[in-house]
Design an enzyme around this catalytic site. Sequence first.
Site, mmCIF file in Angstrom:
data_model
loop_
_atom_site.group_PDB
_atom_site.id
_atom_site.type_symbol
_atom_site.label_atom_id
_atom_site.label_comp_id
_atom_site.label_asym_id
_atom_site.label_seq_id
_atom_site.Cartn_x
_atom_site.Cartn_y
_atom_site.Cartn_z
ATOM 1 N N TRP B 154 0.871 -1.179 0.000
ATOM 2 C CA TRP B 154 0.000 0.000 0.000
ATOM 3 C C TRP B 154 0.909 1.231 0.000
ATOM 4 O O TRP B 154 1.815 1.348 0.832
ATOM 5 C CB TRP B 154 -0.854 -0.052 1.261
ATOM 6 C CG TRP B 154 -1.800 1.065 1.485
ATOM 7 C CD1 TRP B 154 -2.688 1.596 0.591
ATOM 8 C CD2 TRP B 154 -2.006 1.772 2.703
ATOM 9 N NE1 TRP B 154 -3.419 2.585 1.186
ATOM 10 C CE2 TRP B 154 -3.027 2.714 2.496
ATOM 11 C CE3 TRP B 154 -1.424 1.698 3.973
ATOM 12 C CZ2 TRP B 154 -3.485 3.568 3.481
ATOM 13 C CZ3 TRP B 154 -1.879 2.554 4.963
ATOM 14 C CH2 TRP B 154 -2.894 3.482 4.718
ATOM 15 N N ASP B 235 -0.063 -5.893 9.446
ATOM 16 C CA ASP B 235 -1.088 -4.912 9.099
ATOM 17 C C ASP B 235 -2.298 -5.721 8.654
ATOM 18 O O ASP B 235 -2.245 -6.391 7.621
ATOM 19 C CB ASP B 235 -0.606 -3.987 7.971
ATOM 20 C CG ASP B 235 -1.596 -2.875 7.658
ATOM 21 O OD1 ASP B 235 -1.251 -1.972 6.868
ATOM 22 O OD2 ASP B 235 -2.732 -2.888 8.195
ATOM 23 N N LYS B 271 -12.946 -1.532 6.441
ATOM 24 C CA LYS B 271 -13.599 -2.381 5.440
ATOM 25 C C LYS B 271 -14.518 -3.417 6.055
ATOM 26 O O LYS B 271 -15.643 -3.583 5.616
ATOM 27 C CB LYS B 271 -12.550 -3.110 4.582
ATOM 28 C CG LYS B 271 -11.835 -2.217 3.602
ATOM 29 C CD LYS B 271 -10.655 -1.539 4.214
ATOM 30 C CE LYS B 271 -9.841 -0.757 3.219
ATOM 31 N NZ LYS B 271 -8.857 0.101 3.932
#
Lengths: 466, 424
Positions: B154, B235, B271
């Site tokens: 990311w 993560d 999310k």
Amino acid sequence: MRPPIILESTTTFSSSSSSSSSSSSYSSCDRRLNTLARHLIDVNDQNQMASQNISPSPTASSNSVFAHLTRAPEDPILGVTVAYNKDPSPIKLNLGVGAYRTEEGKPLVLDVVRRVEQQLLNDVSRNKEYIPIVGLADFNKLSAKLIFGADSPAIQENRVTTVQGLSGTGSLRVGGEFLAKHYHQRIIYLPQPTWGNHPKIFTLAGLTVKTYRYYAPATRGLDFEGLLEDLGSASSGSVVLLHACAHNPTGVDPTLEQWEQIRQLIRSKSLLPFFDSAYQGFASGSLDADAQPIRLFVADGGELLAAQSYAKNMGLYGERVGALSIVSKSADVASLVESQLKLVIRPMYSSPPIHGASIVAAILKDRDLFNDWTIELKAMADRIISMRQQLFDALRARGTPGDWSHIIKQIGMFTFTGLNSEQVSFMTKEYHIYLTSDGRISMAGLSTKTVSHLADAIHAAVTRVA
Amino acid sequence: MAIHNLLNGQFLNRSSVIGARFMSSWFRNIQPAPKDPILGVTEAFLADQSPNKVNVGVGAYRDDNGKPVVLECVREAERRIAGNQFMEYLPMGGSIHLVEESLKLAYGENSELIKDKRIAAVQALSGTGACRLFAAFQQRFHPNTQIYIPVPTWANHHNIWRDSGVPIKTFRYYHPESKGLDFSGLMDDIMNAPDGSFFLLHACAHNPTGVDPSEEQWREISSQIKAKGHFPLFDMAYQGFASGSPERDAKAIRIFLDDGHLIGLAQSYAKNMGLYGQRVGCLSVLCEDAKQAVAVKSQLQLIARPMYSNPPLHGALVVSTVLGDPELKKLWLQEVKVMADRIIGMRTTLRENLENLGSSLPWQHITNQIGMFCYSGMTPEQVDRLTSEFHIYMTRNGRISMAGLNTGNVGYVANAIYEVTKST
């Protein structure tokens, strides 16, 4: 205690998985056997076994890479509430954190806020998508109008960049990091004293912190001469942090005439003003009056930064709603500034939270809600002003030695009592009154019922403790 | 008087505006910042007038009508919260309930580590904020270390550690030829890093590739990391969202815990609970014992205080209400599975469409990959063509957000991809 199990890897077990096993000294079958072994033998044997087969490694259960950390001290301000909560005494008073309390000593959610929350809840067209990095657009515009005035020339000329921030703290931090990256001068002057978190915010943002004289203990008022001297000798271009109103922790504000002199000095030395506005409307009860110092600076056409918080004046403490505005010389510069602010925000938290800002925007944009808000805000401010008067009267009635007029001269949430740290400890120990060791009391934590208890404590502290 | 006139915009004399009007801007030399590559895509999409436009840029879930979704369990939680809660400051470490529920979700409902109070944990501003807290923490207590991040990762990971003053190194991860995992490269890089390095691992549904190690591969990675004494930071932004099962998606973490690693973990509810804009997450660091956990937590709080003082309340209340109530939690588990299943269904459909169109290129990576994103393997030039000719918006690394696909547009998108990749 079972005898230790000694495991040796044997090449008869083929490790089917990784292509790297040829280069690694530790095959997967070793690992499988050792894992199994850990379940079969007890803990005492594991260390012995570990030294035989598995090379100990820092993150594998024995030594943490963070083993050298010591426990950090409690935050001096928030720690007061922690200590208060632990106190079992039935008669205790929390005058630590600057959070408004009602006459009944309860936190307050403004009625206008509750109504807006219901509205938002009932609006099924709303969603929880990411808001832009700079926050909600209408929130930003309305916040700028609130602080600079709807008719501000800076706004009309598109010279104001506003980004939503994590209340006052977050807005100050983003502003500080922006300056550390893009401004030519890395020094920021903070008033002496100032909110305890200011030095940490700016130091971590990458600036060097210096101070300017502000509070005069002898008068419990403003050390105006000292202020002018210190800012007058600051290096050109330095940043100057100014409390827009209701200085925290002292409650001592310059008069408008003094503000004008400060402005002239700052502009003549090319210093960059950075306002912290955490109490707009909360200090005098009037949103416009409390914004006058900032508007004075904007009116001269110069540049400045301003951090706003809605924690106190809208009671939105925990929702972390605030804004950072940067007033630049031109619209072009304002847009450059915005693009760079995004680069500070993105690696910090990507985008700000939606809830609190939605509430604020709804209130600011609706005339009736806005009016209702100003009424509730004035009520909070008036209650605090009344507490000041009551405390002053109570000390006078007790004949407490000293001049206590500063209690009614100071403004805003806090009073800088002038008590020293020994006296403060005494008050905490003997009277279960919790305040920060600098002698700062949050007037919002007082009520008509508790004023006499506090007056007794101050009286005792002043007469019995040096 | 002078002040009055000043405020009314009338300048009595020059001296009342000393300095201000005659200086040029302090900020005139600032360069315009480049647009954020990910969020910039949505901006461009919104500006497009074409009726056929498709946004497969940002990783935010959409339903089959292309609409954002607020989960029912979240709506119910909010109904319970509104009007009933004060808005006082949370502690610097955030909501204790939020943290408790987050640890149970990640480490296991009955985890001994939780019972033994060995986990230092604080509420954070979603995944970004959790990573940022850890990066600042790493810089403070291990100032001479670097962070190893996968290639690719990311994009904001780079920004986070850079702004925290921690140098960044990379390890091999994505294998372009197979559009899968470069496992031997990864293992070599782990082995060749100096002992005691810090490694950032995506717990599941790797962003942007969608390529995850298999369970067996995770075990290998764990053991190699252990042999080198590296610090593993996970993560986890997609727990539950990847496979549909939060337990399954936490497998990598559980493997590492079994192996005795003292991990760090950044969790996000953006999310899997659809709470994107609320910014809710959690950072945890597993310690040797309860005493150390107290010390570590106190130090994390010291980092949070000058950044934002304390984290936002509302999102934390929503999460702890949902996870703390058995009925709401059950509803959540159903809803997260629906989201994951829809995405998995879209993967299957996209791949089938491409194969049926007669594309000669291999597309099995679409269904091999997992989570929100698919690393299509398209070049920036092909992506540009998708945008300019077909009004399909995605990041130029060829990453497709599967959530942006639905039964209404998957055929159109498949056709467009087929067209731009035909000549390859």
